[in-house]
Design a protein around this motif. Structure first.
Motif, PDB file in Angstrom:
ATOM      1  N   LEU A  87       0.700  -1.203  -0.019  1.00 28.30           N
ATOM      2  CA  LEU A  87      -0.014  -0.004   0.014  1.00 28.30           C
ATOM      3  C   LEU A  87       0.815   1.086  -0.017  1.00 28.30           C
ATOM      4  CD1 LEU A  87      -2.633  -1.065   2.401  1.00 28.30           C
ATOM      5  CD2 LEU A  87      -2.867  -1.013   0.179  1.00 28.30           C
ATOM      6  N   ALA A  88       2.158   0.906   0.042  1.00 27.95           N
ATOM      7  CA  ALA A  88       3.126   2.402   0.222  1.00 27.95           C
ATOM      8  C   ALA A  88       3.036   3.082  -1.246  1.00 27.95           C
ATOM      9  CB  ALA A  88       4.404   1.953   0.614  1.00 27.95           C
ATOM     10  N   PRO A  89       2.962   4.397  -1.290  1.00 25.19           N
ATOM     11  CA  PRO A  89       2.911   4.927  -2.345  1.00 25.19           C
ATOM     12  C   PRO A  89       4.520   4.757  -3.253  1.00 25.19           C
ATOM     13  CG  PRO A  89       3.483   6.650  -0.835  1.00 25.19           C
ATOM     14  CD  PRO A  89       2.982   5.159   0.161  1.00 25.19           C
ATOM     15  N   ARG A  90       4.095   4.774  -4.576  1.00 18.96           N
ATOM     16  CA  ARG A  90       5.444   4.509  -5.316  1.00 18.96           C
ATOM     17  C   ARG A  90       5.992   6.001  -5.941  1.00 18.96           C
ATOM     18  NH1 ARG A  90       6.347  -0.315  -3.795  1.00 18.96           N
ATOM     19  NH2 ARG A  90       4.562  -1.838  -3.749  1.00 18.96           N
ATOM     20  N   GLY A  91       7.197   6.158  -5.712  1.00 13.52           N
ATOM     21  CA  GLY A  91       7.735   7.550  -6.523  1.00 13.52           C
ATOM     22  C   GLY A  91       7.882   7.398  -7.649  1.00 13.52           C
ATOM     23  N   GLY A  92       7.271   8.775  -8.265  1.00 12.95           N
ATOM     24  CA  GLY A  92       7.283   8.931  -9.749  1.00 12.95           C
ATOM     25  C   GLY A  92       8.379   9.366 -10.350  1.00 12.95           C
ATOM     26  N   GLY A  93       9.473  10.122  -9.678  1.00 12.54           N
ATOM     27  CA  GLY A  93      10.647  10.680 -10.123  1.00 12.54           C
ATOM     28  C   GLY A  93      11.523  11.138  -8.960  1.00 12.54           C
ATOM     29  N   SER A  94      12.698  11.624  -9.240  1.00 16.58           N
ATOM     30  CA  SER A  94      13.581  11.916  -8.228  1.00 16.58           C
ATOM     31  C   SER A  94      13.289  13.167  -7.667  1.00 16.58           C
ATOM     32  CB  SER A  94      15.089  11.947  -8.973  1.00 16.58           C
ATOM     33  OG  SER A  94      14.992  12.846 -10.075  1.00 16.58           O
ATOM     34  N   GLY A  95      12.483  14.285  -8.450  1.00 12.05           N
ATOM     35  CA  GLY A  95      12.232  15.539  -7.740  1.00 12.05           C
ATOM     36  C   GLY A  95      11.149  15.377  -6.585  1.00 12.05           C
ATOM     37  N   GLY A  96      10.257  14.387  -6.614  1.00 14.94           N
ATOM     38  CA  GLY A  96       9.189  14.066  -5.416  1.00 14.94           C
ATOM     39  C   GLY A  96       9.549  12.845  -4.703  1.00 14.94           C
ATOM     40  N   SER A  97      10.649  12.482  -4.788  1.00 18.30           N
ATOM     41  CA  SER A  97      11.016  11.360  -3.797  1.00 18.30           C
ATOM     42  C   SER A  97      11.477  11.856  -2.523  1.00 18.30           C
ATOM     43  CB  SER A  97      12.442  10.416  -4.431  1.00 18.30           C
ATOM     44  OG  SER A  97      13.482  11.434  -4.467  1.00 18.30           O
ATOM     45  N   SER A  98      11.053  11.142  -1.368  1.00 19.04           N
ATOM     46  CA  SER A  98      11.385  11.199  -0.058  1.00 19.04           C
ATOM     47  C   SER A  98      12.842  11.110   0.380  1.00 19.04           C
ATOM     48  CB  SER A  98      10.348  10.557   0.725  1.00 19.04           C
ATOM     49  OG  SER A  98      10.996  10.650   2.165  1.00 19.04           O
ATOM     50  N   SER A  99      13.334  11.691   1.329  1.00 25.35           N
ATOM     51  CA  SER A  99      14.617  11.438   1.668  1.00 25.35           C
ATOM     52  C   SER A  99      14.760  10.122   2.505  1.00 25.35           C
ATOM     53  CB  SER A  99      15.267  12.721   2.619  1.00 25.35           C
ATOM     54  OG  SER A  99      14.271  12.804   3.741  1.00 25.35           O
ATOM     55  N   GLN A 100      13.710   9.623   2.842  1.00 22.28           N
ATOM     56  CA  GLN A 100      13.913   8.364   3.743  1.00 22.28           C
ATOM     57  C   GLN A 100      14.094   7.069   2.940  1.00 22.28           C
ATOM     58  OE1 GLN A 100       9.903   8.545   5.658  1.00 22.28           O
ATOM     59  NE2 GLN A 100      11.144   9.239   7.627  1.00 22.28           N
ATOM     60  N   THR A 101      14.733   6.165   3.421  1.00 18.12           N
ATOM     61  CA  THR A 101      14.952   4.960   2.614  1.00 18.12           C
ATOM     62  C   THR A 101      13.610   4.237   2.745  1.00 18.12           C
ATOM     63  OG1 THR A 101      15.527   3.858   4.517  1.00 18.12           O
ATOM     64  CG2 THR A 101      17.327   4.944   3.476  1.00 18.12           C
ATOM     65  N   PRO A 102      13.466   3.134   1.833  1.00 18.70           N
ATOM     66  CA  PRO A 102      12.078   2.290   1.845  1.00 18.70           C
ATOM     67  C   PRO A 102      12.183   1.752   3.065  1.00 18.70           C
ATOM     68  CG  PRO A 102      13.302   2.062  -0.394  1.00 18.70           C
ATOM     69  CD  PRO A 102      14.134   2.914   0.543  1.00 18.70           C
ATOM     70  N   ASP A 103      13.057   1.399   3.775  1.00 20.98           N
ATOM     71  CA  ASP A 103      12.928   0.510   4.936  1.00 20.98           C
ATOM     72  C   ASP A 103      12.529   1.466   6.133  1.00 20.98           C
ATOM     73  OD1 ASP A 103      13.965  -1.697   4.048  1.00 20.98           O
ATOM     74  OD2 ASP A 103      16.109  -1.426   4.639  1.00 20.98           O
ATOM     75  N   GLN A 104      12.969   2.898   5.948  1.00 18.60           N
ATOM     76  CA  GLN A 104      12.265   3.838   6.911  1.00 18.60           C
ATOM     77  C   GLN A 104      10.941   4.170   6.753  1.00 18.60           C
ATOM     78  OE1 GLN A 104      15.267   6.633   6.567  1.00 18.60           O
ATOM     79  NE2 GLN A 104      16.810   6.065   8.028  1.00 18.60           N
ATOM     80  N   GLN A 105      10.755   4.122   5.581  1.00 12.39           N
ATOM     81  CA  GLN A 105       9.014   4.447   5.431  1.00 12.39           C
ATOM     82  C   GLN A 105       8.228   3.357   6.016  1.00 12.39           C
ATOM     83  OE1 GLN A 105       8.852   5.226   1.051  1.00 12.39           O
ATOM     84  NE2 GLN A 105      10.157   6.806   1.216  1.00 12.39           N
ATOM     85  N   VAL A 106       8.633   2.120   5.452  1.00 12.22           N
ATOM     86  CA  VAL A 106       7.936   0.854   6.225  1.00 12.22           C
ATOM     87  C   VAL A 106       7.710   0.969   7.571  1.00 12.22           C
ATOM     88  CG1 VAL A 106       7.633  -1.426   6.225  1.00 12.22           C
ATOM     89  CG2 VAL A 106       8.304  -0.519   4.063  1.00 12.22           C
ATOM     90  N   LEU A 107       8.712   1.272   8.211  1.00 12.78           N
ATOM     91  CA  LEU A 107       8.818   1.441   9.702  1.00 12.78           C
ATOM     92  C   LEU A 107       7.756   2.434  10.195  1.00 12.78           C
ATOM     93  CD1 LEU A 107      10.224   0.468  12.312  1.00 12.78           C
ATOM     94  CD2 LEU A 107      11.979   2.045  12.200  1.00 12.78           C
ATOM     95  N   ASP A 108       7.785   3.659   9.428  1.00 17.86           N
ATOM     96  CA  ASP A 108       6.936   4.818   9.929  1.00 17.86           C
ATOM     97  C   ASP A 108       5.497   4.389   9.644  1.00 17.86           C
ATOM     98  OD1 ASP A 108       9.195   6.137  10.608  1.00 17.86           O
ATOM     99  OD2 ASP A 108       9.385   7.180   8.787  1.00 17.86           O
ATOM    100  N   LEU A 109       5.125   3.622   8.578  1.00 18.30           N
ATOM    101  CA  LEU A 109       3.858   3.186   8.402  1.00 18.30           C
ATOM    102  C   LEU A 109       3.522   2.076   9.656  1.00 18.30           C
ATOM    103  CD1 LEU A 109       3.802   2.751   4.598  1.00 18.30           C
ATOM    104  CD2 LEU A 109       2.375   4.359   5.884  1.00 18.30           C
ATOM    105  N   SER A 110       4.366   1.283   9.968  1.00 18.88           N
ATOM    106  CA  SER A 110       4.082   0.547  11.035  1.00 18.88           C
ATOM    107  C   SER A 110       3.724   1.114  12.314  1.00 18.88           C
ATOM    108  CB  SER A 110       5.197  -0.582  10.979  1.00 18.88           C
ATOM    109  OG  SER A 110       5.604  -1.115   9.865  1.00 18.88           O
TER     110      SER A 110
END
Length: 284
Positions: A228-251
């Motif tokens: 369910l995590a959003p997929r980044g469309g490009g480098s301009g809108g990408s987050s500074s967090q790593t995918p692992d950190q994003q999953v941890l925050d969602l959890s």
């Protein structure tokens, strides 16, 4: 087909839900099936027709087939639900996840009906062999699972089922049924008093068996969050967090909700990184 609406019915999850599904789907004519009161002691050929007065008031040692039938049907339903719910513990429950279904229950129900109608005394050995080895055991291929199935079957089909005022299904007495269950509504009322979440001891397992089940549920929740995590469309809108950190925050967000997703007492999430660090989250 593209504009159609597809409906699916999820199987019941939990022993209590499994028993409630059985009670709702059971044909009332099957539960209310009547058998004549039969005398096991007394003049030869003595038979007393069914009535509101118990047989014991007429003849000592009489056999109440109606009481036997309801107890056997309830024992079979509990046995069926226990076998299915034991699969959630993985290899601790069964070495192979077997797909027991309604035809197994229906075939065993016919076996119980024959045992009551055609025998003066209940043939427990034949019942356990037919139910545990042929009907349900016919799907079992692992020899250790066969041994376990025979042991469980012996707990639900024996003289102990007919003894006592209440029908007790576990050692702790949390799953009991009164001696008289006249209607399906009485059966549903009895099931409603059962715990919502069963302990591993009900299945004959150690309390630590629940750890593997909860870890499995936590892993499923993690995979769902990742999907369910959003997929980044490009480098301009990408987050500074790593995918692992994003999953941890969602959890952390979802587990802190009051709803307590999946009623997990604690969740363990192992996220692989370059240094193979492990994040352990306890939710008590």
């Amino acid at each position: 087909l593209q504009s159609g609406l597809k409906l699916t019915r999820e199987p019941p999850k939990g022993l209590k839900a499994n028993l409630k599904d059985f009670a709702h789907s059971l044909d009332p004519s099957v539960w209310d099936e009547h058998f004549p009161f039969e005398a096991t002691k007394g003049p030869k050929g003595t038979t007393i027709a069914r009535g509101d007065v118990p047989l014991d008031a007429f003849l000592e040692g009489g056999r109440n087939k109606n009481r036997e039938w309801k107890r056997l049907v309830f024992s079979l339903a509990f046995f069926h639900g226990l076998l299915q719910e034991r699969r959630k513990f993985g290899a601790v429950g069964w070495n192979i996840a077997y797909e027991w279904s309604a035809p197994d229950f229906s075939a065993s129900l016919k076996t119980l009906r024959i045992a009551i109608n055609d025998f003066e005394e209940l043939p427990w050995t034949a019942i356990k062999y037919t139910v545990g080895v042929i009907n349900y055991g016919g799907r079992v291929t692992d020899f250790l699972d066969q041994r376990c199935l025979k042991t469980i079957c012996g707990q639900f089909f024996g003289e102990s089922v007919m003894k006592g005022a209440d029908l007790q299904m576990d050692k702790d007495g949390k799953y009991t049924a009164p001696s008289e269950l006249s209607t399906i509504d009485d059966l549903l009322g009895c099931i409603e008093r059962y715990p919502d979440q069963e302990s591993p001891e009900v299945f004959g397992l150690h309390a630590n068996a629940d750890i593997s089940f909860q870890s499995k549920e936590a892993s499923l929740l993690t995979k769902t969050l990742i999907s369910l995590a959003p997929r980044g469309g490009g480098s301009g809108g990408s987050s500074s967090q790593t995918p692992d950190q994003q999953v941890l925050d969602l959890s952390l967000i979802h587990i802190s909700e009051p709803t307590r997703l999946l009623s997990i007492s604690y969740a363990v999430f192992c996220l692989k990184k370059k240094k193979k660090k492990k994040y352990i989250i306890y939710n008590k």
